[in-house]
Design an enzyme around this catalytic site. Structure first.
Site, PDB file in Angstrom:
ATOM      1  N   ASP A   8       0.886  -1.164   0.000  1.00  9.27           N
ATOM      2  CA  ASP A   8       0.000   0.000   0.000  1.00  9.27           C
ATOM      3  C   ASP A   8       0.923   1.213   0.000  1.00  9.27           C
ATOM      4  O   ASP A   8       1.497   1.552   1.035  1.00  9.27           O
ATOM      5  CB  ASP A   8      -0.886  -0.062   1.255  1.00  9.27           C
ATOM      6  CG  ASP A   8      -1.625   1.248   1.528  1.00  9.27           C
ATOM      7  OD1 ASP A   8      -1.637   2.135   0.657  1.00  9.27           O
ATOM      8  OD2 ASP A   8      -2.189   1.374   2.636  1.00  9.27           O
ATOM      9  N   LYS A  69       2.841  11.383  -3.431  1.00  2.52           N
ATOM     10  CA  LYS A  69       1.811  10.698  -4.216  1.00  2.52           C
ATOM     11  C   LYS A  69       0.850  11.687  -4.884  1.00  2.52           C
ATOM     12  O   LYS A  69       0.268  11.387  -5.924  1.00  2.52           O
ATOM     13  CB  LYS A  69       1.057   9.751  -3.282  1.00  2.52           C
ATOM     14  CG  LYS A  69       0.060   8.840  -3.962  1.00  2.52           C
ATOM     15  CD  LYS A  69      -0.452   7.828  -2.955  1.00  2.52           C
ATOM     16  CE  LYS A  69      -1.622   7.037  -3.456  1.00  2.52           C
ATOM     17  NZ  LYS A  69      -2.096   6.090  -2.434  1.00  2.52           N
ATOM     18  N   GLU A 170      -7.102   0.624  -4.564  1.00  2.00           N
ATOM     19  CA  GLU A 170      -7.123   0.502  -3.097  1.00  2.00           C
ATOM     20  C   GLU A 170      -8.453  -0.047  -2.563  1.00  2.00           C
ATOM     21  O   GLU A 170      -8.444  -0.939  -1.715  1.00  2.00           O
ATOM     22  CB  GLU A 170      -6.793   1.858  -2.463  1.00  2.00           C
ATOM     23  CG  GLU A 170      -5.316   2.211  -2.623  1.00  2.00           C
ATOM     24  CD  GLU A 170      -5.013   3.693  -2.548  1.00  2.00           C
ATOM     25  OE1 GLU A 170      -5.916   4.490  -2.235  1.00  2.00           O
ATOM     26  OE2 GLU A 170      -3.857   4.066  -2.828  1.00  2.00           O
ATOM     27  N   ASP A 192     -12.657   5.769   2.562  1.00  2.00           N
ATOM     28  CA  ASP A 192     -11.217   5.776   2.873  1.00  2.00           C
ATOM     29  C   ASP A 192     -10.751   7.201   3.169  1.00  2.00           C
ATOM     30  O   ASP A 192     -10.565   8.006   2.260  1.00  2.00           O
ATOM     31  CB  ASP A 192     -10.464   5.170   1.675  1.00  2.00           C
ATOM     32  CG  ASP A 192      -8.953   5.119   1.888  1.00  2.00           C
ATOM     33  OD1 ASP A 192      -8.457   5.688   2.882  1.00  2.00           O
ATOM     34  OD2 ASP A 192      -8.267   4.520   1.044  1.00  2.00           O
TER      35      ASP A 192
END
Ligand code: AMP
Length: 522
Positions: A8, A69, A170, A192
């Site tokens: 992850d 990211k 994800e 999330d």
């Protein structure tokens, strides 16, 4: 035993897991923790990664890179890039190909190279723990990542010496970690909320498959925003009490931010918390300023309620976009450290009839799912079928400079859609087709994938000559656009280049530089 690492690669934190004897094993990092801050720093000629890098960020803000990211696979000119850069204390510049370069010690590094250092650190910790070499990985990315962002993720893995077998969404990983691909068909929402981003996805799970029905997200909504609200409150409190603006001092600000985050985490378990920092700073009269404040849950929740509501709005919209109502949702999966927050859980539960899922730790669930997928990829039985949707609108630029959607976002792929266009001026013999990807009506805010021309049309009054444009997206996500002159049958095809199309040799150059950087990691 798959031997394939599930990773992850998060905005704030990363984690890894592997399937051992059929069961997922979350791998500890070298300091024993199960997550690694996705932070890279340069300090006194050495590269620091993870906790070590995060801890020294106060005194080394310009050479500490976090949330890379957010820049992954984006062009420098992208408004989202500019927005992310504005909030970052380190410096970014535009690269030769229009990509983003991050300055570390004055040297420009590609975003992939920064992420590769995080991946290499994870890989090393995994190898040490397992006492064997790891060469293959499944890496996760947000469901809304476009082709370029996914390719950048793959490249980051390659630079870290990993053969990236698959880049998995994800939310899909979260569902796999819960074993939702097995058993009866159900509708699941994955909520999330991480450190820097919010993602929500509606999945159809069961019968050996996971299908993303709809996905949305806010790349600028996460735990940091909650920390900032407490930070702003502390600054205002100190201002009112002592007539000082402590936010002006970067060192003091950083300590306040850390105290704010710690208080936020404590408030998940306690109804109130004390925030104390002795000798925070010095007052103009030379006296020391000690911070000593109490924050209770009620006040905290009022400081952040609009942030929670923003996530809830997207949550609702995404369920609607999937063609469902909240009553159709059978499971809600909570992912990300922020979902420990009682107010977040309570608000989500108000909206859907089922209780938010428990079982797998919200911080580790995505890594566990990546390991499960790695296992499925290597097992010859019941391989999971991952069906995807297009994360963004795909379309053409119209003459007016507006974006004309041909394939709307959340369409299941593979897909093919045809639209008929007509000439817009008298005697027009050429049409220019600009293919874009993105969700804004204004072309400048979308990403142009490429352009091509269809020539040799019959000169005629405008609107008389028709051109059929077909957009096709393959199983691998590759986009092909065909323009057909309906009268003559003459056609032209355009294929969007997969990935970043890095100039030749660039990846090799990055690999060499990575080896050199690794030598300086402490
Ligand atoms: P992630 O990106 O999933 O690792 O999430 C990290 C975010 O979750 C950070 O903003 C943390 O401050 C936050 N977080 C971690 N643990 C908790 C907790 N127990 N309660 C509230 N927030 C938390």
């Amino acid at each position: 035993m798959s031997g394939i690492l599930g990773i992850d690669l998060g905005t704030t934190n990363s984690a890894a897991a592997i399937l051992e004897q059929g069961a997922p094993l979350v791998l500890p990092m070298s300091d024993g923790r199960y997550t690694l801050p996705s932070v890279v720093a340069l300090r006194e000629g050495h590269i620091l990664v993870g906790e070590k890098a995060k801890r020294q960020s106060i005194s080394n803000a310009t050479n500490t890179v976090f949330a890379a990211k957010r820049l992954m696979g984006r062009s420098f000119a992208d408004p989202q890039t500019q927005r992310a850069i504005d909030a970052m204390p380190f410096t970014c510049i535009g690269g030769l190909t229009g990509d983003v370069r991050i300055l570390l010690g004055g040297k420009p590094l590609a975003v992939e190279e920064v992420s590769a250092l995080v991946l290499a650190t994870i890989r090393k910790a995994a190898e040490q723990h397992l006492d064997r070499e790891i060469r293959r990985a499944v890496i996760t990315c947000p469901a809304y990542f476009n082709d370029r962002q996914r390719q950048a993720t793959r490249d980051a893995g390659a630079i870290a010496g990993l053969d990236v077998i698959q880049v998995v969404n994800e939310p899909t990983a979260a569902a796999l970690a819960h074993g939702f691909h097995q058993g009866a068909e159900r509708r699941v929402v994955v909520y999330d909320l991480g450190g820097g981003t919010f993602d929500v996805s509606v999945l159809k799970v069961g019968g050996g498959a996971v299908e993303v029905l709809a996905t949305a997200g806010d790349a600028f909504l996460g735990g940091h925003d909650f920390d900032n609200r407490i930070f702003d409150w502390l600054v205002a409190e100190l201002g009112a009490k002592h007539g000082v603006n402590v936010a002006e001092d970067p060192d003091v600000s950083q300590r306040l931010r850390e105290a704010a985050e710690a208080a936020k985490i404590r408030l998940s378990d306690a109804p109130r918390t004390n925030i104390a920092i002795p000798f925070l700073t010095t007052l103009p009269n030379g006296d020391p300023l000690h911070l000593d404040a109490t924050l209770d849950r009620t006040l905290y929740e009022s400081l952040v309620s609009d942030l929670i509501e923003r996530s809830v709005g997207l949550f609702r919209d995404t369920i609607t976009a999937a063609g469902l109502t909240p009553a159709d949702v059978q499971e809600v999966l909570m992912v990300g450290g922020m979902t420990f927050t009682p107010a977040v859980r309570a608000r989500v539960q108000e909206l859907v009839p089922c209780p938010p899922s428990a079982g797998v730790h919200p911080d580790l669930v995505v890594a566990v799912g990546a390991a499960v997928q790695a296992g499925l990829l290597t097992s010859d039985s019941s391989a999971s079928v991952l069906v995807d949707v297009t994360p963004h609108n795909l379309g053409l630029l119209t003459v007016a400079g507006l974006a004309e959607t041909v394939i709307p976002r959340n369409t299941r792929v593979p897909t093919k859609v045809q639209k008929r266009f007509a000439t817009v001026s008298d005697g027009q013999q050429v049409v220019k087709l600009v293919v874009y990807q993105g969700d804004s009506r204004k072309i400048a805010q979308n990403e142009v994938l490429g352009e091509f021309f269809l020539e040799g049309l019959r000169p005629a009054p405008r609107g008389e000559v028709a051109v059929d444009v077909t957009f096709a997206i393959g199983v691998d996500g590759a986009v092909a656009v065909t323009a057909l002159d309906v009268e003559t049958g003459k056609a032209k095809e355009f294929r969007a280049v997969r990935g970043t199309a890095k100039p030749e040799g660039e990846l090799a150059e990055m690999l060499t530089r990575h080896q050199q950087l690794l030598l300086t990691v402490v």
